[in-house]
Design a protein around this motif. Structure first.
Motif, PDB file in Angstrom:
ATOM      1  N   LEU A 161       1.196  -0.817  -0.131  1.00  0.00           N
ATOM      2  CA  LEU A 161      -0.059   0.554   0.530  1.00  0.00           C
ATOM      3  C   LEU A 161       0.596   1.451   0.470  1.00  0.00           C
ATOM      4  CD1 LEU A 161      -2.612   1.191   0.439  1.00  0.00           C
ATOM      5  CD2 LEU A 161      -2.995   0.584   2.729  1.00  0.00           C
ATOM      6  N   ALA A 162       2.064   1.267   0.393  1.00  0.00           N
ATOM      7  CA  ALA A 162       2.180   2.290   1.295  1.00  0.00           C
ATOM      8  C   ALA A 162       3.221   2.494  -0.525  1.00  0.00           C
ATOM      9  CB  ALA A 162       4.458   2.290   1.831  1.00  0.00           C
ATOM     10  N   TRP A 163       3.983   1.388  -0.890  1.00  0.00           N
ATOM     11  CA  TRP A 163       4.997   1.432  -2.327  1.00  0.00           C
ATOM     12  C   TRP A 163       3.810   2.075  -3.364  1.00  0.00           C
ATOM     13  CZ3 TRP A 163       3.684  -0.786  -7.059  1.00  0.00           C
ATOM     14  CH2 TRP A 163       4.648  -1.060  -8.129  1.00  0.00           C
ATOM     15  N   SER A 164       2.515   1.679  -3.350  1.00  0.00           N
ATOM     16  CA  SER A 164       1.082   2.379  -4.168  1.00  0.00           C
ATOM     17  C   SER A 164       1.385   4.007  -4.072  1.00  0.00           C
ATOM     18  CB  SER A 164       0.476   1.068  -4.135  1.00  0.00           C
ATOM     19  OG  SER A 164       0.742  -0.285  -4.355  1.00  0.00           O
ATOM     20  N   PHE A 165       1.334   4.087  -3.601  1.00  0.00           N
ATOM     21  CA  PHE A 165       1.030   5.671  -3.273  1.00  0.00           C
ATOM     22  C   PHE A 165       2.457   6.175  -3.610  1.00  0.00           C
ATOM     23  CE2 PHE A 165      -2.660   4.288  -1.122  1.00  0.00           C
ATOM     24  CZ  PHE A 165      -3.574   5.574  -1.137  1.00  0.00           C
ATOM     25  N   ALA A 166       3.391   6.164  -2.971  1.00  0.00           N
ATOM     26  CA  ALA A 166       4.323   6.113  -4.129  1.00  0.00           C
ATOM     27  C   ALA A 166       4.869   6.345  -5.235  1.00  0.00           C
ATOM     28  CB  ALA A 166       6.095   5.462  -2.662  1.00  0.00           C
ATOM     29  N   THR A 167       4.897   4.962  -5.797  1.00  0.00           N
ATOM     30  CA  THR A 167       4.788   5.269  -7.006  1.00  0.00           C
ATOM     31  C   THR A 167       4.102   5.742  -8.194  1.00  0.00           C
ATOM     32  OG1 THR A 167       5.587   2.832  -6.971  1.00  0.00           O
ATOM     33  CG2 THR A 167       4.818   3.134  -9.306  1.00  0.00           C
ATOM     34  N   LEU A 168       2.814   5.868  -6.977  1.00  0.00           N
ATOM     35  CA  LEU A 168       1.699   7.225  -7.370  1.00  0.00           C
ATOM     36  C   LEU A 168       2.128   8.629  -7.831  1.00  0.00           C
ATOM     37  CD1 LEU A 168      -1.197   5.169  -7.745  1.00  0.00           C
ATOM     38  CD2 LEU A 168       0.302   5.646  -9.762  1.00  0.00           C
ATOM     39  N   GLY A 169       3.356   8.618  -6.388  1.00  0.00           N
ATOM     40  CA  GLY A 169       3.689  10.124  -6.792  1.00  0.00           C
ATOM     41  C   GLY A 169       2.399  10.857  -5.435  1.00  0.00           C
ATOM     42  N   LEU A 170       1.853   9.815  -5.115  1.00  0.00           N
ATOM     43  CA  LEU A 170       0.902  10.386  -4.200  1.00  0.00           C
ATOM     44  C   LEU A 170       0.822  10.703  -2.261  1.00  0.00           C
ATOM     45  CD1 LEU A 170      -2.208   8.466  -5.901  1.00  0.00           C
ATOM     46  CD2 LEU A 170      -1.349  11.106  -6.007  1.00  0.00           C
TER      47      LEU A 170
END
Length: 146
Positions: free
Chosen positions: A58-67
């Protein structure tokens, strides 16, 4: 469909991080969906029921999307610094959480200290693959942790 009222309420502890991960892998920037996923993860302590991989994804996903979702990242930091995350986590979980915080430019000293201490434990340090170790080192360096 995913933005219909109540949809995220019915996601289980594996489906929610998997949905976020899928959007990130596909590089689909859908702010309202990601906000809804963050809100659901935060509601009633739901995030604390995720596996370490689910939290890291979940953390990785937000960071990957720059959110950057501040309440979500605060909750991730609080949970990932504790034994419920650390005891069952693996090297990739640690590397992904640290990478996510570094990518978002968020330094949480308590989290970084807990993850660094756990990562360098003699029984744990040898479990890192080279790519995980280099990711961890780069993220710590970016955050000026070590």
């Amino acid at each position: 469909r995913v933005l219909q009222p109540g949809y995220t309420r019915d996601l289980d502890l594996q489906q929610l991080p998997n949905l976020a991960w899928s959007y990130a892998v596909l590089n689909v920037h859908h702010g309202p969906l990601m906000d809804a996923l963050a809100d659901r993860a935060l509601r009633d302590g739901f995030l604390t029921t995720f596996s370490p991989q689910g939290v890291a994804n979940l953390a990785w996903s937000f960071a990957t999307l720059g959110l950057f979702n501040e309440p979500l990242m605060e909750a991730v930091a609080a949970h990932a610094a504790g034994p419920a995350f650390l005891a069952p986590c693996n090297a990739q979980d640690i590397a992904n959480v640290v990478w996510a915080f570094a990518t978002l430019g968020v330094r949480d000293d308590r989290l970084m200290e807990a993850l660094a201490e756990h990562a360098r434990a003699p029984q744990f340090i040898g479990t890192f693959k080279p790519v995980e170790l280099s990711c961890l080192a780069l993220a710590f360096a970016k955050l000026e942790v070590l």
